[in-house]
Design an enzyme around this catalytic site. Sequence first.
Site, short mmCIF file in Angstrom:
data_model
loop_
_atom_site.label_atom_id
_atom_site.label_comp_id
_atom_site.label_asym_id
_atom_site.label_seq_id
_atom_site.Cartn_x
_atom_site.Cartn_y
_atom_site.Cartn_z
N LYS A 185 -2.27 11.96 -51.72
CA LYS A 185 -2.79 11.99 -50.34
C LYS A 185 -4.31 11.83 -50.40
O LYS A 185 -5.00 12.58 -51.12
CB LYS A 185 -2.41 13.32 -49.70
CG LYS A 185 -2.33 13.32 -48.20
CD LYS A 185 -1.68 14.61 -47.72
CE LYS A 185 -1.62 14.70 -46.22
NZ LYS A 185 -1.19 16.03 -45.79
O1 G3P Z 1 -0.09 17.29 -41.91
C1 G3P Z 1 -1.30 17.68 -41.34
C2 G3P Z 1 -1.14 18.99 -40.69
O2 G3P Z 1 -0.98 19.98 -41.65
C3 G3P Z 1 -2.23 19.34 -39.78
O3 G3P Z 1 -1.65 20.18 -38.87
O4 G3P Z 1 -1.60 21.89 -37.13
O5 G3P Z 1 -3.40 21.91 -38.90
O6 G3P Z 1 -3.41 20.20 -37.11
P1 G3P Z 1 -2.57 21.10 -37.95
#
Ligand code: G3P
Length: 217
Positions: free
Chosen positions: A83
């Site tokens: 990634k």
């Molecule tokens: O895959 C990316 C994700 O982990 C981000 O999620 O909820 O932290 O915006 P969030």
Amino acid sequence: MKFFVDTADVDAIRELNDLGFVDGVTTNPSLIKKSGRDILEVTKEICDIVDGPVSAEVVALDYDAMVNEGRKLAKIADNVVIKLPLTLDGLKACKTLASEGHKINVTLCFSANQALLAAKAGATYISPFIGRLDDINLDGVDLIEDIRTIYDNYGYETEILAASIRTVNHITECAKIGADVITAPANVIKAMASHVLTDKGLAQFVKDAEEAGIKIV
Ligand code: G3P
């Protein structure tokens, strides 16, 4: 549609995998921090549980260091996806690592143009962050739709991996648009099975079965 679970919590991954809903896993430095585990060790453990792709993110910012870290992560297991962040160095590293045969997930995508560059750099997956766009009063789902149109216009094979999913409605919208993959926390994926009318209907069936003395075995 493929379901990836967005976590480095091995117990949550195991539980959802046993339910049959894990096509892959995504992690990031924040999720590794939350797990309290060493990245190499926990990624290996996840790769042993799940057959599908497991994204592990580099932490370096410059091209050379990203490529070195990416190669190290890829050695953990055959199903590791490297990634990389959507920066110019990240895109350059994407091109190099993809040309070596590695699978790449380009992350932190917030615009259609960024997604176009990731496809041109040979990314296996592009990760647009829906929830974080919603957080700033933009429409994350619109971005998925724009990327779908652009990739289909030119036949790019990069898969749209809708990320930063916060609600079950995000998943419905992504499925309607044709995102290839969603990645979401385990609780959001499990919540897809819930419906108040299912609970109400089942309670009535249980009551009637008891009253009628229905026995099957
Ligand atoms: O895959 C990316 C994700 O982990 C981000 O999620 O909820 O932290 O915006 P969030």
